[in-house]
Design an enzyme around this catalytic site. Structure first.
Site, mmCIF file in Angstrom:
data_model
loop_
_atom_site.group_PDB
_atom_site.id
_atom_site.type_symbol
_atom_site.label_atom_id
_atom_site.label_comp_id
_atom_site.label_asym_id
_atom_site.label_seq_id
_atom_site.Cartn_x
_atom_site.Cartn_y
_atom_site.Cartn_z
ATOM 1 N N HIS A 128 -2.846 -2.656 16.515
ATOM 2 C CA HIS A 128 -3.749 -3.453 15.687
ATOM 3 C C HIS A 128 -5.188 -3.537 16.218
ATOM 4 O O HIS A 128 -6.059 -4.089 15.557
ATOM 5 C CB HIS A 128 -3.161 -4.862 15.469
ATOM 6 C CG HIS A 128 -1.868 -4.797 14.725
ATOM 7 N ND1 HIS A 128 -0.649 -4.753 15.353
ATOM 8 C CD2 HIS A 128 -1.622 -4.676 13.402
ATOM 9 C CE1 HIS A 128 0.304 -4.650 14.446
ATOM 10 N NE2 HIS A 128 -0.253 -4.604 13.259
ATOM 11 N N CYS A 179 0.727 -10.876 19.945
ATOM 12 C CA CYS A 179 -0.050 -10.158 18.925
ATOM 13 C C CYS A 179 0.468 -10.602 17.563
ATOM 14 O O CYS A 179 1.634 -10.359 17.229
ATOM 15 C CB CYS A 179 0.113 -8.644 19.079
ATOM 16 S SG CYS A 179 -0.603 -7.763 17.663
ATOM 17 N N LYS A 187 -6.036 6.291 9.892
ATOM 18 C CA LYS A 187 -5.061 5.224 9.741
ATOM 19 C C LYS A 187 -5.558 4.260 8.646
ATOM 20 O O LYS A 187 -6.749 3.976 8.579
ATOM 21 C CB LYS A 187 -4.938 4.495 11.077
ATOM 22 C CG LYS A 187 -3.737 3.654 11.155
ATOM 23 C CD LYS A 187 -3.497 3.114 12.544
ATOM 24 C CE LYS A 187 -2.466 2.039 12.409
ATOM 25 N NZ LYS A 187 -2.889 0.748 12.864
ATOM 26 N N CYS A 221 1.682 -7.638 15.277
ATOM 27 C CA CYS A 221 3.060 -7.167 15.533
ATOM 28 C C CYS A 221 4.052 -8.311 15.383
ATOM 29 O O CYS A 221 5.247 -8.083 15.324
ATOM 30 C CB CYS A 221 3.204 -6.628 16.949
ATOM 31 S SG CYS A 221 2.234 -5.183 17.319
ATOM 32 N N HIS A 239 3.725 1.444 2.651
ATOM 33 C CA HIS A 239 4.957 0.723 2.279
ATOM 34 C C HIS A 239 5.704 1.517 1.208
ATOM 35 O O HIS A 239 6.921 1.633 1.232
ATOM 36 C CB HIS A 239 4.628 -0.657 1.681
ATOM 37 C CG HIS A 239 3.902 -1.582 2.609
ATOM 38 N ND1 HIS A 239 2.722 -2.185 2.271
ATOM 39 C CD2 HIS A 239 4.208 -2.023 3.851
ATOM 40 C CE1 HIS A 239 2.313 -2.959 3.270
ATOM 41 N NE2 HIS A 239 3.197 -2.876 4.248
ATOM 42 N N HIS A 270 0.851 -1.195 0.000
ATOM 43 C CA HIS A 270 0.000 0.000 0.000
ATOM 44 C C HIS A 270 0.890 1.250 0.000
ATOM 45 O O HIS A 270 2.122 1.139 0.021
ATOM 46 C CB HIS A 270 -0.992 -0.027 1.168
ATOM 47 C CG HIS A 270 -0.379 -0.185 2.535
ATOM 48 N ND1 HIS A 270 0.557 0.695 3.043
ATOM 49 C CD2 HIS A 270 -0.577 -1.125 3.496
ATOM 50 C CE1 HIS A 270 0.889 0.320 4.264
ATOM 51 N NE2 HIS A 270 0.229 -0.805 4.561
ATOM 52 N N LYS A 317 -7.265 -2.569 6.761
ATOM 53 C CA LYS A 317 -8.101 -3.433 5.921
ATOM 54 C C LYS A 317 -9.547 -3.378 6.400
ATOM 55 O O LYS A 317 -10.474 -3.338 5.600
ATOM 56 C CB LYS A 317 -7.605 -4.875 6.009
ATOM 57 C CG LYS A 317 -6.488 -5.144 5.032
ATOM 58 C CD LYS A 317 -6.247 -6.642 4.934
ATOM 59 C CE LYS A 317 -4.878 -6.896 4.338
ATOM 60 N NZ LYS A 317 -4.304 -8.150 4.715
ATOM 61 N N CYS A 356 -4.009 -4.627 21.565
ATOM 62 C CA CYS A 356 -2.772 -4.058 21.029
ATOM 63 C C CYS A 356 -3.111 -2.667 20.483
ATOM 64 O O CYS A 356 -4.033 -2.530 19.673
ATOM 65 C CB CYS A 356 -2.232 -4.954 19.912
ATOM 66 S SG CYS A 356 -1.065 -4.102 18.844
HETATM 67 N N1 MSP Z 1 8.204 -7.035 8.568
HETATM 68 C C1 MSP Z 1 8.277 -5.990 9.511
HETATM 69 C C2 MSP Z 1 9.573 -5.220 9.387
HETATM 70 C C3 MSP Z 1 10.822 -6.027 9.531
HETATM 71 S S1 MSP Z 1 12.233 -5.038 9.266
HETATM 72 C C4 MSP Z 1 13.483 -6.035 9.664
HETATM 73 C C5 MSP Z 1 7.110 -5.012 9.302
HETATM 74 N N2 MSP Z 1 6.476 -5.107 8.117
HETATM 75 S S2 MSP Z 1 5.241 -4.170 7.671
HETATM 76 O O1 MSP Z 1 4.865 -4.625 6.361
HETATM 77 O O2 MSP Z 1 4.245 -4.159 8.681
HETATM 78 O O3 MSP Z 1 5.824 -2.720 7.586
HETATM 79 C C6 MSP Z 1 6.918 -2.455 6.744
HETATM 80 C C7 MSP Z 1 7.300 -0.988 6.830
HETATM 81 O O4 MSP Z 1 6.219 -0.203 6.325
HETATM 82 C C8 MSP Z 1 7.546 -0.535 8.270
HETATM 83 O O5 MSP Z 1 8.667 0.326 8.341
HETATM 84 C C9 MSP Z 1 6.279 0.208 8.610
HETATM 85 O O6 MSP Z 1 6.459 1.235 9.550
HETATM 86 C C10 MSP Z 1 5.928 0.798 7.250
HETATM 87 N N3 MSP Z 1 4.529 1.141 7.187
HETATM 88 C C11 MSP Z 1 3.451 0.309 7.276
HETATM 89 N N4 MSP Z 1 2.327 1.083 7.218
HETATM 90 C C12 MSP Z 1 2.656 2.392 7.079
HETATM 91 C C13 MSP Z 1 1.978 3.589 6.850
HETATM 92 N N5 MSP Z 1 0.667 3.665 6.838
HETATM 93 N N6 MSP Z 1 2.729 4.696 6.631
HETATM 94 C C14 MSP Z 1 4.092 4.677 6.550
HETATM 95 N N7 MSP Z 1 4.756 3.571 6.771
HETATM 96 C C15 MSP Z 1 4.072 2.442 7.172
HETATM 97 O O7 MSP Z 1 6.861 -4.213 10.169
#
Ligand code: MSP
Length: 519
Positions: free
Chosen positions: A147, A126, A299, A129, A21, A18, A302, A144
């Site tokens: 989440h 969780c 935020k 997380c 990411h 999304h 899903k 949590c």
């Molecule tokens: N898999 C773990 C990270 C392991 S790093 C060794 C994880 N994955 S995640 O898919 O949940 O998130 C990946 C990255 O995307 C994280 O840095 C997270 O903060 C970032 N983001 C997820 N949602 C976000 C937003 N809505 N906005 C900005 N960044 C966000 O955590």
């Protein structure tokens, strides 16, 4: 500068990418492209995090194997980053054979050292997380806070990492290196968390979680996601427990920055640092925690149904190049705080900065050059108006990047073309021409076009395609390094013909996104 290296967090593959990411990967790609113009060698690592209970459960529901699910979803991340012109040096998957082997070796090394021990544990897990939470971590409803779900009570015999052994050294490192964690306002929050730190679980019983890397000396356990995931930063570079390091590890570790979201700063600035200390590996030079991207101030989730993918945005606005989205994402969150995406803000920002401010200026100036001088720069046009302003913008942009202030640097670049717009309106080359002040007219056009070369070089990390187009029309090499910027970037001679002039960025149509969403 000799070298620069950085990493992103690796994304969970239990859904499609999304714009949250995407924000992080765009940020890192811009930082990387910027340093490519300053360093001799660079490395940019990204990838996906594939193990854990969520994948296992989703795969089961879909009736496919976890690996099949990972393959399918990992390719969506690869495609999304391609669409956004993210030019990483390496894309790691935690299911890569080499990664799995090294993670197993790391685990065994820590076991041998006595830094990992077995312990019967009762805790609240969780799955969002992918970690155990303590009572203090939960909100008033026992959920949590990230989440919004009640964690699951788990009782297991797991392996634990002696994080408490490293607590004092971690605190000392953070205190002695004020630039280790940026932005600075996050440091105290980490120091507070360190006060209550306990040893952490680093494995799960295979009877409860199967989809993970097996502990080599105890196949009844799988290595728990964080030690697996965090190790990607070194396994991807060729770390080897025996000391037989790969070239990239020798060259690029310790990395300049781990760039991650604020939600996982604790894992990076505490857990990961403890693990590296235990392994006797040098620590990363810095950790940058960015804020979150919200959707219309909410935020993304899903359950709310407001998750937006970068592809949706590009399709909604009929964009065939990602520059506008890259630029917007890079500027919508300031100083490590949260940012917001809305179609309206996106359209307004890119129309104002990329189309009206930068694009129109170049287009107007080139058209005048063709109209008045048949597209030719004459030697006598060369002058030093705004040369100082451009020079100090270059310096400011470089220093803002050193603080990972990507949004701040963008506003300096746009401020430079603001100056040039003001200059052209004040000097009015069209009036100068009419009044017969031909040399002055040519000089004012030179001033603006010379400044646009510098703007093109500075905006390139954000908008590589627009920058290529600016470079094509102004006939300069877009791959120039920043120390190759000289006061006068345009030489005398024919620059352009009428046919070669093209708008570098077209305004986004206000109706498009809305209509697409309605249909
Ligand atoms: N898999 C773990 C990270 C392991 S790093 C060794 C994880 N994955 S995640 O898919 O949940 O998130 C990946 C990255 O995307 C994280 O840095 C997270 O903060 C970032 N983001 C997820 N949602 C976000 C937003 N809505 N906005 C900005 N960044 C966000 O955590």
């Amino acid at each position: 500068m000799e070298k620069f290296s950085l990493t992103t967090a690796i994304d969970y593959v239990n859904g499609a990418p999304h714009i949250g990411h995407a924000y992080e990967k765009i940020l890192c790609d811009i930082i990387h492209r910027h340093y490519k113009k300053r360093a001799d060698k660079t490395f940019f690592l990204t990838g996906v995090d594939e193990h854990g209970i969520k994948i296992q459960k989703t795969a089961k529901t879909l009736g496919i194997t976890p690996k099949e699910l990972c393959d399918k979803n990992a390719s969506q991340f690869v495609e999304a980053w391609k669409l956004l012109d993210i030019e990483y040096s390496k894309f790691i998957r935690t299911t890569d054979a080499e990664h799995k082997k090294v993670v197993q070796d790391i685990f065994e090394k820590l076991l041998e050292k006595g830094d990992i021990y077995k312990h019967k544990y009762k805790g609240l897990y969780c799955s969002g997380c992918e970690c155990f939470l303590s009572d203090k971590d939960l909100d008033e409803d026992g959920c949590c806070p990230i989440h919004g779900k009640k964690p699951e009570a788990v009782e297991e015999e797991n392996y634990f990492f002696k994080l408490t052994k490293y607590k004092e050294r971690i605190i000392e490192h953070i205190k002695n290196n004020p630039e280790f964690i940026t932005p600075e306002f996050r440091v105290q929050e980490i120091l507070n968390q360190l006060e209550n730190i306990e040893d952490i679980s680093v494995s799960r019983a295979k009877t409860n979680v199967e989809w993970g890397i097996e502990v080599k000396s105890d196949p009844s356990q799988v290595i728990y996601v964080w030690i697996d995931a965090l190790s990607n930063y070194i396994t991807a570079l060729g770390y080897d427990v025996s000391g037989n390091f790969g070239d990239n590890f020798k060259e690029f570790w310790p990395v300049n920055y781990h760039v991650i979201g604020k939600d996982i700063l604790k894992f990076h600035s505490i857990y990961w640092i403890g693990i590296l200390m235990a392994l006797g590996i040098e620590l990363p030079k810095g950790i940058y925690a960015h804020g979150w991207i919200m959707i219309d101030k909410n935020k993304m989730s899903k359950s709310t149904g407001n998750v937006i993918s970068p592809k949706t945005v590009m399709e909604a606005f009929e964009l065939d190049k990602p520059d506008a989205l890259r630029y917007f994402m890079a500027t919508c969150a300031i100083g490590g705080k949260d940012g917001n995406y809305s179609d309206e803000d996106f359209k307004e920002k890119v129309n104002a900065d990329l189309a009206n401010n930068m694009g129109n200026l170049l287009n107007r100036s080139l058209n005048m050059l063709v109209k008045y001088f048949d597209g030719e720069i004459k030697e006598e046009f060369k002058n030093d108006a705004l040369v100082d302003v451009a020079d100090s913008t270059v310096k400011e942009v470089l220093s803002l990047f050193d603080k990972i202030d990507v949004a701040g640097a963008a506003s300096k670049i746009i401020a430079l073309s603001d100056e040039a717009n003001k200059y052209i309106n004040d000097n009015a080359p069209w009036t100068l021409y009419k009044e017969g002040k031909i040399k002055e007219c040519g000089q004012s056009l030179y001033t603006v076009l010379n400044l646009m070369v510098k703007t093109g070089l500075l905006i390139q990390p954000y908008c590589p395609n627009i920058a290529n187009e600016i470079a094509r029309q102004l006939k300069f090499d877009i791959n120039l390094k920043y120390d190759e910027i000289t006061p006068y970037m345009l030489s005398a001679g024919k620059l352009i013909t009428k046919e070669e002039i093209k708008p570098v960025f077209l305004r986004l149509d206000s109706e498009i996104a809305g209509d697409k969403k309605k249909s």
